[in-house]
Write an enzyme that holds these catalytic residues in place. Sequence first.
Site, short mmCIF file in Angstrom:
data_model
loop_
_atom_site.label_atom_id
_atom_site.label_comp_id
_atom_site.label_asym_id
_atom_site.label_seq_id
_atom_site.Cartn_x
_atom_site.Cartn_y
_atom_site.Cartn_z
N ASP A 13 0.83 -1.19 0.00
CA ASP A 13 0.00 0.00 0.00
C ASP A 13 0.87 1.26 0.00
OD1 ASP A 13 -1.95 1.96 0.43
OD2 ASP A 13 -3.05 0.74 1.86
N HIS A 15 -0.54 4.53 0.16
CA HIS A 15 -1.36 5.66 0.59
C HIS A 15 -0.73 6.34 1.80
CE1 HIS A 15 -4.28 3.28 -1.73
NE2 HIS A 15 -4.78 4.46 -2.03
#
Length: 149
Positions: A13, A15
């Site tokens: 990920d 983000h």
Amino acid sequence: MTRTVVLGVIGSDAHVVGITILEQALSANGFDVVNLGVQSSQDEFVEAAAAHDAEAVLVSSLYGHAKQDCEGFHQRIADADLEDVTTYIGGNLAVGQDDFEETRQFFRELGFDRVFDSETDPEEAIEALRADLDMRSSEAERESQSLSA
């Protein structure tokens, strides 16, 4: 007393916005934050917690694959003798997540102390963290008092 927490985004990920906001909020509330950034492995979380004598590890995931990314995480924590570390996870934790209570239960069964959805306000997580760490400190104080008696 400054409380040290390790914060990062697990797995593949990328983000970063959520942990940036959380890092700022934690720092503003007196926590010493070790921010691992994005795409952090389980081992990086565990190594940072051990190296910084962290009281808590906060795992973030927004891309929906936290179930896979966190499998075996608490075993690694136990293997590193960090069972007393408080663990939180938050974000969009499961692809197609319809019932967050099912998701929360899944991560609690994995060993996380608290599980938050992507709509959680940072202040709510900080309030919970303060309560959990104060509770843990009180238990440790009682234990040390009874051992010295």
